[in-house]
Design an enzyme around this catalytic site. Structure first.
Site, short mmCIF file in Angstrom:
data_model
loop_
_atom_site.label_atom_id
_atom_site.label_comp_id
_atom_site.label_asym_id
_atom_site.label_seq_id
_atom_site.Cartn_x
_atom_site.Cartn_y
_atom_site.Cartn_z
N GLY A 1 0.71 -1.15 -0.09
CA GLY A 1 0.19 0.18 -0.47
C GLY A 1 1.00 1.03 0.15
N ASN B 1 1.91 3.11 -2.51
CA ASN B 1 1.00 3.79 -3.79
C ASN B 1 -0.38 4.01 -2.60
OD1 ASN B 1 2.18 4.25 -6.43
ND2 ASN B 1 2.34 1.62 -6.11
N HIS C 1 -0.73 -0.25 -13.52
CA HIS C 1 0.02 -1.54 -13.70
C HIS C 1 1.88 -0.99 -13.93
CE1 HIS C 1 0.20 -5.21 -15.06
NE2 HIS C 1 1.50 -5.35 -15.75
C1 GAR Z 1 2.97 -1.35 -7.41
O1 GAR Z 1 3.84 -1.37 -7.40
C2 GAR Z 1 1.65 -1.73 -8.43
O2 GAR Z 1 2.04 -1.21 -10.18
C3 GAR Z 1 1.29 -3.04 -8.65
O3 GAR Z 1 1.94 -3.45 -7.45
C4 GAR Z 1 2.28 -2.52 -6.82
C5 GAR Z 1 1.87 -2.30 -6.07
O4 GAR Z 1 2.92 -1.69 -4.80
N1 GAR Z 1 0.17 -3.38 -9.26
C6 GAR Z 1 0.05 -4.54 -10.39
O5 GAR Z 1 1.05 -5.21 -10.42
C7 GAR Z 1 -1.35 -4.49 -10.75
N2 GAR Z 1 -1.29 -5.69 -11.64
P1 GAR Z 1 2.36 -0.84 -3.42
O6 GAR Z 1 1.72 -2.17 -2.52
O7 GAR Z 1 3.75 -0.88 -2.65
O8 GAR Z 1 1.88 0.53 -3.38
#
Ligand code: GAR
Length: 190
Positions: free
Chosen positions: A12, A14, A103
């Site tokens: 989480g 982001n 993505h």
């Molecule tokens: C992020 O890099 C996002 O782009 C990716 O998961 C990560 C989550 O990081 N999403 C995908 O791969 C969707 N297919 P976070 O939990 O630290 O935000």
């Protein structure tokens, strides 16, 4: 003031970055963080940020009961930030053009089922790609196939490991995702 709900399945980071970005803005606020994973670190982040959080099961997601919860909270935009499950058609129909996803690759490359987080970066390194990036797109009923709203690129060097690539991608996400959401809310007049 628009209300944003963020779906996340893991760390989480982001979600936290977006919530902080909108803290002092008049345009929108992150009012809800939702996860399918009761152990997800995003729940700790929500607590720290004093943002309400909800844990739901995949059955609850499929049943459509989330749509009424999101409507009760007057949610204007759903943001998927590291969310693993497929969004069911009933939720897409309840929030038409109001669900966006990030993505960690340049779609249509490295998209689809199973392409999540590090799996994406490992594939990029294994294929000796010279560049990769992020894609922010509308969510439709097919994984990673909704219309593209924004992309940004970064270089991949021959010596980059997948961990390095993951770091570069997260930096791109932190820089662009909140701003693109803000733009989206202002321009699409949600
Ligand atoms: C992020 O890099 C996002 O782009 C990716 O998961 C990560 C989550 O990081 N999403 C995908 O791969 C969707 N297919 P976070 O939990 O630290 O935000």
């Amino acid at each position: 003031m628009k209300n944003i709900a963020i779906f996340a399945s893991g760390s989480g980071s982001n979600a936290e970055n977006i919530a902080n970005y909108f803290k002092d803005k008049a345009v929108a606020e992150v009012v809800l963080m939702l996860t399918n994973n009761a152990n997800a670190f995003v729940l700790e982040r929500a607590k720290k940020l004093a943002v309400e959080s909800v844990v739901f099961s995949s059955e609850q997601l499929k049943s459509g009961e989330l749509a009424s919860l999101l409507n009760d909270k007057a949610i204007d935009l759903i943001v998927l930030a590291g969310f693993l499950l497929k969004i069911p058609e009933n939720l897409i129909a309840a929030f038409p053009n109001k669900i966006i996803n990030i993505h960690p690759a340049l779609l249509p490359k490295y998209g689809g089922k199973g392409m999540y987080g590090d799996a994406v970066h490992k594939a990029v390194v294994a294929n000796k790609e010279k560049e990769t990036g992020i894609t922010i797109h509308y969510v439709n009923e097919h994984y990673d196939e909704g219309a593209i709203i924004f992309q940004a690129k970064c270089a991949v060097s021959e010596t980059d490991t997948y961990e390095n690539v993951a770091r570069k991608i997260h930096q791109l996400e932190y820089k662009h995702f909140p701003r693109v959401i803000e733009d989206f809310l202002l321009k699409r007049k949600l």
